[in-house]
Scaffold this motif. Structure first.
Motif, short mmCIF file in Angstrom:
data_model
loop_
_atom_site.label_atom_id
_atom_site.label_comp_id
_atom_site.label_asym_id
_atom_site.label_seq_id
_atom_site.Cartn_x
_atom_site.Cartn_y
_atom_site.Cartn_z
N ILE A 1 -3.26 9.81 1.88
CA ILE A 1 -3.04 9.02 3.10
C ILE A 1 -3.10 9.95 4.32
O ILE A 1 -2.40 10.97 4.37
N ASN A 2 -3.89 9.59 5.30
CA ASN A 2 -4.04 10.39 6.51
C ASN A 2 -3.01 9.95 7.55
O ASN A 2 -3.16 8.92 8.20
N ILE A 3 -1.95 10.75 7.69
CA ILE A 3 -0.91 10.41 8.68
C ILE A 3 -1.41 10.63 10.10
O ILE A 3 -0.83 10.18 11.08
N GLY A 4 -2.53 11.33 10.24
CA GLY A 4 -3.13 11.51 11.55
C GLY A 4 -3.67 10.20 12.13
O GLY A 4 -3.84 10.08 13.35
N GLU A 5 -3.91 9.21 11.26
CA GLU A 5 -4.32 7.89 11.72
C GLU A 5 -3.13 7.20 12.39
O GLU A 5 -2.04 7.14 11.81
N LYS A 6 -3.34 6.70 13.61
CA LYS A 6 -2.23 6.09 14.36
C LYS A 6 -1.54 4.98 13.59
O LYS A 6 -0.32 4.85 13.61
N ARG A 7 -2.32 4.17 12.90
CA ARG A 7 -1.77 3.06 12.12
C ARG A 7 -0.74 3.56 11.10
O ARG A 7 0.37 3.05 10.99
N ILE B 1 5.88 -4.03 5.50
CA ILE B 1 4.93 -5.00 4.94
C ILE B 1 4.27 -5.80 6.06
O ILE B 1 3.05 -6.01 6.07
N ILE B 2 5.07 -6.23 7.05
CA ILE B 2 4.54 -7.03 8.17
C ILE B 2 3.56 -6.20 9.00
O ILE B 2 2.47 -6.65 9.34
N LEU B 3 3.96 -4.96 9.32
CA LEU B 3 3.09 -4.09 10.13
C LEU B 3 1.76 -3.85 9.43
O LEU B 3 0.69 -3.84 10.06
N HIS B 4 1.82 -3.66 8.11
CA HIS B 4 0.57 -3.43 7.37
C HIS B 4 -0.36 -4.64 7.46
O HIS B 4 -1.58 -4.48 7.53
N GLN B 5 0.21 -5.83 7.49
CA GLN B 5 -0.61 -7.04 7.53
C GLN B 5 -1.20 -7.29 8.93
O GLN B 5 -2.30 -7.82 9.04
N PRO C 1 0.84 -1.20 0.00
CA PRO C 1 0.00 0.00 0.00
C PRO C 1 0.88 1.25 0.00
O PRO C 1 2.08 1.17 0.29
N PRO C 2 0.33 2.41 -0.30
CA PRO C 2 1.12 3.65 -0.32
C PRO C 2 1.85 3.92 0.99
O PRO C 2 2.96 4.46 0.98
N ILE C 3 1.27 3.52 2.13
CA ILE C 3 1.88 3.82 3.42
C ILE C 3 3.17 3.04 3.63
O ILE C 3 4.01 3.40 4.47
N VAL C 4 3.38 1.97 2.85
CA VAL C 4 4.64 1.23 2.90
C VAL C 4 5.60 1.74 1.82
O VAL C 4 6.76 2.05 2.10
N VAL C 5 5.11 1.83 0.59
CA VAL C 5 5.97 2.20 -0.53
C VAL C 5 6.49 3.63 -0.40
O VAL C 5 7.68 3.89 -0.62
N GLY C 6 5.62 4.57 -0.03
CA GLY C 6 6.04 5.97 0.09
C GLY C 6 7.22 6.17 1.03
O GLY C 6 8.26 6.71 0.63
N PRO C 7 7.12 5.75 2.30
CA PRO C 7 8.25 5.91 3.22
C PRO C 7 9.50 5.15 2.79
O PRO C 7 10.62 5.62 3.03
#
Length: 431
Positions: free
Chosen positions: A365-371, A408-412, A123-129
């Motif tokens: 992507i909302n970085i305000g979301e804790k996840r 990747i693991i955290l996202h899952q 997802p973007p939250i993994v690839v972007g960083p």
């Protein structure tokens, strides 16, 4: 150079126009393609050769339906530097080979079950960083080249002056130049920096004078110039980066589809373009060049000129191959002071990092979301901080790979997964 009318993908321009348009594509990719081997201590001539051969292979695999030029990949700079420290150029080539194999495997899976599964893994939250880690992880390399003498590591004010001039010209070209010229700021920065270097007297012309005009590139070929050996640490350094560059490739294909007005994800199919990218990287690994990837600069040329002909792209590839055999040209490239490349790299590596940030913004992507905050924060610190996992004396998982794996693991495993996909899928197609 703007075209008065659109030239189609299968259209062959008149010879004189063909040559000029091909040279234009060569200029667009040239600065970045020679910068990568310069930074990682590989041969720029071999990089040009592998770029040309890889592009031709790509055009053949995509059945002449995708007008894309392939050049040296920036994502692999840090991994190649690390791999070369462990196993020399030969070790880096083995790592590149297996990165290319990953492309082939992913292409096969996409051909079988489609593209949506990639989104679940990346997802973007993994690839972007992770892209941000690639750029920011190289910051020290750029600054060191810009202000320190190579070899001694001592601060040199003249070097810093040349680097700042090179950087300044690159920035001005990016901001104020229009049309095609706005696509080649790196080239302007290198040329301007080189002229400045001549004025301040830090260019050594001796190798240029001594070089033969015609000279074969110094290729390194497995089982001919060396015997390949497998290092698990090198594989962990290089192979995971293919996962990130695959997502970048998909993004490039989507942009290219919009520019040309065709859906290349559907026809000839993402599996074909990915396979072409992978084969180009494998070809590069077999002759000693850096991994290849599709170039945004050349997509920009297509957008401005409306010349989509694959014959023009192939012409640029042939010219690149020809230039790789000009010994004087190779020596001239290698005479460029490191300060020039360092100055240009300050902007380029920052742009890589910023493109990772842009991916998060584009996908809303909302970085305000804790996840999302947790995943991005851990990826950035682990990757830039250089964390490693030492499995044993032969196997080590380095920071960049570790950051991607942890992401990747955290996202899952973390709850509320849907917030990490944003409001716009980066793999959105018309399917």
């Amino acid at each position: 150079m703007a075209s008065n009318h659109e030239i189609g993908i299968q259209e062959k321009p008149r010879l004189d126009k063909w040559v000029v348009l091909s040279i234009q594509h060569l200029f667009a990719m040239f600065g970045a393609t020679i910068l990568v081997p310069f930074l990682v201590d590989l041969s720029p001539s071999v990089a040009l050769l592998s770029s040309g051969l890889g592009t031709i292979a790509y055009l053949l695999i995509t059945r002449g339906q995708v007008p894309a030029y392939l050049g040296s990949s920036f994502a692999f700079i840090a991994p190649i530097i690390s791999a070369m420290a462990i196993g020399g150029p030969e070790g880096a080539m083995v790592g590149s080979f297996f990165a290319g194999i990953v492309y082939g495997i992913v292409a096969l899976v996409i051909k079988t079950i489609g593209v949506k599964w990639i989104m679940n893994i990346l997802p973007p939250i993994v690839v972007g960083p992770v892209i941000m880690v690639i750029g920011l992880g190289l910051a020290g390399v750029a600054v060191d080249m810009a202000m320190n003498e190579q070899g001694t590591g001592e601060y040199n004010g003249t070097f810093l002056f040349v680097a700042l001039v090179s950087l300044g010209i690159t920035v001005l070209a990016s901001i104020f130049f229009k049309g095609f010229f706005s696509l080649v700021p790196i080239l302007f920065g290198i040329v301007g920096g080189y002229i400045t270097s001549l004025i301040v007297g830090i260019v050594d012309f001796t190798p240029v004078k001594e070089a033969d005009f015609i000279s074969a590139p110094e290729v390194i070929v497995p089982f001919v110039t060396y015997t390949p050996s497998l290092s698990w640490t090198i594989l962990f350094i290089m192979v995971p980066i293919a996962v990130v560059t695959i997502s970048e490739h998909i993004g490039d294909q989507m942009v290219l589809s919009k520019v040309v007005g065709r859906n290349f994800i559907k026809k000839p199919g993402l599996h074909r373009s990915l396979l072409g990218d992978g084969v180009a990287t494998i070809i590069a690994s077999l002759i000693g060049g850096p991994p290849n990837t599709t170039y945004g600069e050349n997509i920009g040329v297509l957008a401005i000129t409306r010349v989509f002909s694959v014959f023009v792209i192939a012409g640029a590839a042939v010219i690149a191959i020809f230039l790789s055999f000009i010994g004087t040209f190779a020596a001239f490239i290698e005479s460029i002071p490191t300060a020039v490349m360092g100055g240009v790299s300050i902007l380029l590596f920052g742009v890589i990092a910023s493109s990772g940030l842009r991916m998060l913004i584009d996908n809303k992507i909302n970085i305000g979301e804790k996840r999302n905050l947790i995943i991005s924060s851990i990826i950035l610190v682990v990757g830039i901080g250089g964390a490693v996992i030492q499995v044993n004396e032969h196997i080590e998982i380095p920071g960049m790979a570790l950051a991607a794996i942890i992401g990747i693991i955290l996202h899952q495993v973390l709850p509320n997964k849907e917030v990490s996909y944003g409001k716009k899928s980066m793999f959105e197609t018309d399917e």
